[in-house]
Design a protein around this motif. Structure first.
Motif, short mmCIF file in Angstrom:
data_model
loop_
_atom_site.label_atom_id
_atom_site.label_comp_id
_atom_site.label_asym_id
_atom_site.label_seq_id
_atom_site.Cartn_x
_atom_site.Cartn_y
_atom_site.Cartn_z
N MET A 79 9.79 8.42 -28.96
CA MET A 79 11.23 9.10 -28.82
C MET A 79 12.06 8.13 -29.47
O MET A 79 12.08 6.93 -29.15
N SER A 80 12.92 8.77 -30.19
CA SER A 80 14.06 7.94 -30.94
C SER A 80 15.05 7.97 -30.15
O SER A 80 16.37 8.82 -30.54
N VAL A 81 15.18 7.13 -29.06
CA VAL A 81 16.31 6.88 -28.25
C VAL A 81 16.71 5.53 -27.94
O VAL A 81 15.92 4.74 -27.83
N THR A 82 17.96 5.39 -28.69
CA THR A 82 18.47 3.91 -28.68
C THR A 82 19.09 3.63 -27.44
O THR A 82 19.45 4.22 -26.53
N GLU A 83 19.48 2.36 -27.47
CA GLU A 83 19.75 1.60 -26.36
C GLU A 83 21.36 2.23 -25.87
O GLU A 83 21.82 2.49 -25.14
N THR A 84 22.02 2.71 -27.25
CA THR A 84 23.24 3.35 -27.21
C THR A 84 23.26 4.76 -26.37
O THR A 84 24.19 4.94 -25.70
N ASP A 85 22.10 5.54 -27.00
CA ASP A 85 21.97 6.65 -26.31
C ASP A 85 21.68 6.75 -24.95
O ASP A 85 22.25 7.55 -24.17
#
Length: 221
Positions: A79-85
């Motif tokens: 999953m391309s979920v960043t800390e910012t997301d």
């Protein structure tokens, strides 16, 4: 000894069946071990929500005294979920919840969320945790929210006991509360984990309580 072993084997089978019965859980990836009524869950799950669902499923089973959660979250698909997301979604979820005051904040460390701040009631603390449990990319949640200080009252213990008596989900004759200042210590026995947890929720409802030490022992019928 043999009777206890047989009982643990029965509980193990029941927990495995309950995990398989729970739609949110992929039971194939979860190991179940039982010793003296204490269930240990191990293995990997896809999301934190699935991890919670597995733990709650085990706690629902008759004969379970406690659950040790050794599950880890490892998504099967990247999953391309960043800390910012994650930070953005957590902030949105907290602000959208009507039971979570603005004093609650979140700290994000990769996929781990730590909730901080001060609230007036325990139900607000629990609501904050629920708001972020099911967000995409969240693997673990630590609830470090504290309760605001409150004035003590001489009749707190009596009022909690009365609340136990009138509650249809509790056997008040086996649950005891002692109060020191604004701290409540619960002792006695419950027939299920659900009853034990509900007793704590009843105690937390007191306007003069800021800490509940739940020492109730689960002794299934």
């Amino acid at each position: 000894m043999a009777i206890a072993a047989d009982r643990d084997l029965d509980v193990q089978t029941l927990v495995s069946d309950e995990l398989a019965w729970t739609p949110e859980v992929d039971a194939a990836g979860i190991g179940v071990a039982v010793e003296d009524g204490t269930v240990t869950l191990s293995g990997e799950v896809d999301t934190y929500a699935e991890r919670l669902a597995a733990k709650h499923a085990a706690l629902r089973v008759r004969g379970v005294r406690a659950v040790i959660d050794n599950l880890s979250v490892h998504p099967k698909t990247a999953m391309s979920v960043t800390e910012t997301d994650i930070a953005r979604e957590v902030e949105r979820a907290l602000r959208a919840s009507t039971n979570v005051p603005d004093t609650v904040k979140a700290e994000i460390d990769e996929h781990h969320v730590t909730l901080i701040g001060e609230v007036d009631w325990d139900y607000q603390r629990r609501a904050a945790a629920r708001a972020v449990h099911y967000l995409r990319g969240v693997h673990t949640v630590s609830n470090m929210i504290t309760l605001a200080s409150r004035p003590t009252a001489a009749d707190t213990e009596e009022r909690i006991k009365n609340a136990f008596v009138r509650n249809a989900r509790l056997d008040a004759s086996h649950i005891h509360a002692s109060v020191t200042g604004s701290k409540v210590t619960l002792t006695g026995t419950a027939t299920s984990w659900a009853e034990r947890r509900h007793a704590a929720h009843v105690a937390w409802a007191s306007p003069h309580v800021t800490d509940v030490d739940n020492q109730i022992t689960v002794r299934p019928l």
